[in-house]
Design an enzyme around this catalytic site. Structure first.
Site, PDB file in Angstrom:
ATOM      1  N   CYS A  98     138.392  11.692  65.534  1.00  0.00           N
ATOM      2  CA  CYS A  98     137.801  10.654  64.681  1.00  0.00           C
ATOM      3  C   CYS A  98     138.934   9.887  64.010  1.00  0.00           C
ATOM      4  O   CYS A  98     139.366  10.224  62.902  1.00  0.00           O
ATOM      5  CB  CYS A  98     136.867  11.274  63.646  1.00  0.00           C
ATOM      6  N   GLU A 417     116.034   3.884  59.195  1.00  0.00           N
ATOM      7  CA  GLU A 417     115.502   5.086  59.827  1.00  0.00           C
ATOM      8  C   GLU A 417     116.556   5.738  60.723  1.00  0.00           C
ATOM      9  O   GLU A 417     116.687   6.964  60.773  1.00  0.00           O
ATOM     10  CB  GLU A 417     114.261   4.732  60.663  1.00  0.00           C
TER      11      GLU A 417
END
Length: 447
Positions: A98, A417
């Site tokens: 990452c 969402e």
């Protein structure tokens, strides 16, 4: 603090109550005010808002809890020195390649006085930090391997031994950053590309993104305007005393010219420092902190080894065991983590309570944790195959080099969402890693 026996019972009751609240509009307005306040503090302290916080800001109730925990483990009082905390975060983020988090914490590491040589590779770091490598890679890829032996190796390593308090803080940082890698990857599989390799969201490399909500407004020296510049700006304030204004007007032109020359020299030096630091971070390769690149996630459910037993929550749970232990060894962190877990499952959402529980329990399932009182047939009923593949990818191998295994299409799902799903996966993974490590610590303590 109220501790419930069932992880999802409390959130379900809270959600039903929220739906019947006649002041729901006021709740929405309050949340908008909260996120505005968080952003305002970030802008005031750093003149920017990082990309991760922007994503989480669609759920300000959760963002506040996240920022508070992040700030506590990385910046507040604790047994580990600040440079060591950020270096541990670098080690954790590197396990999943990452780059976003590796570069972010590399900048923070330098900002708090870390040794630049440590960023060459893991072998350049002190031996006691290198000892974390085994438990780091186990928690990141196969957390069920975390055992009492890992704890013993750290606490009984002679001159390089760790204290129990130091180890607990280190484990929290590792688990926090591993799970945050999942969120970064899930939010945007391309977010680890070169576009973010120099500095997140275009911010200077010494930018601290996660402490905005905690009143930390200490501006780094490189971002502090020179005193001469501040004086000139104040001189334009009409509220200043007339006498002071006259005195400034009477200053000689020669003095102004000298001041401007000093200012230009100072700004040039500061810009050079920033460019040099960015160049260093740009070439910080996450792979140099990885000692075993072939060690990766394996399907827990398909393992043949008998000694890797399923972790049953009924035998060791966060509510009954993990919370009290971690709060005793690392003061107040249990409350902050517990608030994160509760916050993420009580967020206003279009997702049904059953779907949220399915996401949480399936994330735990692929990490070897099972609930005896849960019907896993609900997972197959509520989550289609691509949904399950997505959850497994984000939770188990959030790595940009494996972006092709992230198949879920979000075209028909609202952004809030989608982010909520990623938050659920992130927090479920965080709790899973904590459960494995805290159980190992408990086993060591009773030996």
């Amino acid at each position: 603090m109220i501790i419930c026996t069932n992880k999802m019972e409390y959130p379900l009751r809270a959600q039903c109550h929220r739906g019947q609240n006649p002041c729901q509009k006021q709740v929405v307005n309050d949340e908008r005010e909260r996120v505005s306040l968080l952003f305002m503090k970030a802008l005031v302290s750093r003149s920017s808002v990082d990309a991760v916080s922007q994503q989480m800001a669609t759920h300000p109730q959760y963002l506040e809890s996240f920022l508070r925990t992040q700030h506590y483990i990385l910046h507040m009082d604790g047994p580990l020195p600040l440079p060591h905390r950020h270096y541990i975060a670098i080690m954790a983020a590197a396990q999943h390649h990452c780059n976003y988090l590796v570069h972010l914490h590399s900048a923070q590491f330098l900002r708090v006085g870390g040794d630049l040589l440590w960023l060459q590779d893991l072998q350049a770091a002190p031996a006691r930090l290198r000892l974390l490598d085994q438990i780091n890679k186990a928690l990141a890829h196969q957390p069920w391997l975390t055992s009492c032996a890992h704890i013993q190796a750290l606490l009984k390593s002679r001159e390089q031994c760790w204290s129990l308090a130091e180890l607990v803080q280190a484990v929290v940082i590792l688990a926090h950053c591993h799970s945050l890698c999942s969120f970064v990857f899930g939010s945007d599989p391309e977010s680890n590309s070169a576009s973010l390799s120099k500095s997140p969201n275009g911010t200077p490399p010494n930018y601290c993104p996660f402490d905005a909500a905690n009143g930390n407004t200490n501006v780094p020296q490189s971002l502090t305007p020179p005193r001469e510049l501040v004086t000139q700006r104040r001189s334009l304030d009409p509220s200043n005393d007339m006498t002071c204004l006259k005195e400034r007007i009477q200053r000689s032109q020669e003095e102004f010219e000298k001041r401007d020359e000093r200012l230009m020299q100072t700004q040039t030096l500061q810009q050079t420092d920033l460019e040099e630091e960015e160049e260093v971070l740009c070439f910080t390769d996450s792979s140099c902190f990885i000692t075993d690149p072939d060690f990766c996630y394996q399907e827990f459910a398909r393992r043949d080894e008998d000694h890797f037993q399923v972790f049953r929550v009924q035998d060791y749970s966060w509510e009954d065991h993990g919370f009290s232990l971690i709060n005793r060894l690392y003061s107040d962190i249990g409350h902050l983590l517990d608030d994160r877990f509760r916050s993420v499952v009580t967020l206003p959402s279009l997702h049904s309570p059953d779907l949220r529980r399915a996401i949480w329990n399936y994330t735990h399932c692929v990490l070897g944790i099972r609930y005896d009182d849960y019907d896993y047939g609900e997972v197959n009923h509520l989550l289609e195959r691509n949904y399950k593949l997505y959850i497994k990818a984000v939770a188990c191998f959030p790595d940009v080099t494996k972006a092709s295994v992230c198949p879920l299409s979000w075209t028909s799902i609202k952004a809030s969402e989608r982010i909520h799903v990623n938050l659920l996966i992130m927090e479920a993974r965080l709790q899973a890693e904590l459960l494995y490590s805290l159980r190992a610590i408990t086993q060591f303590m009773i030996l």
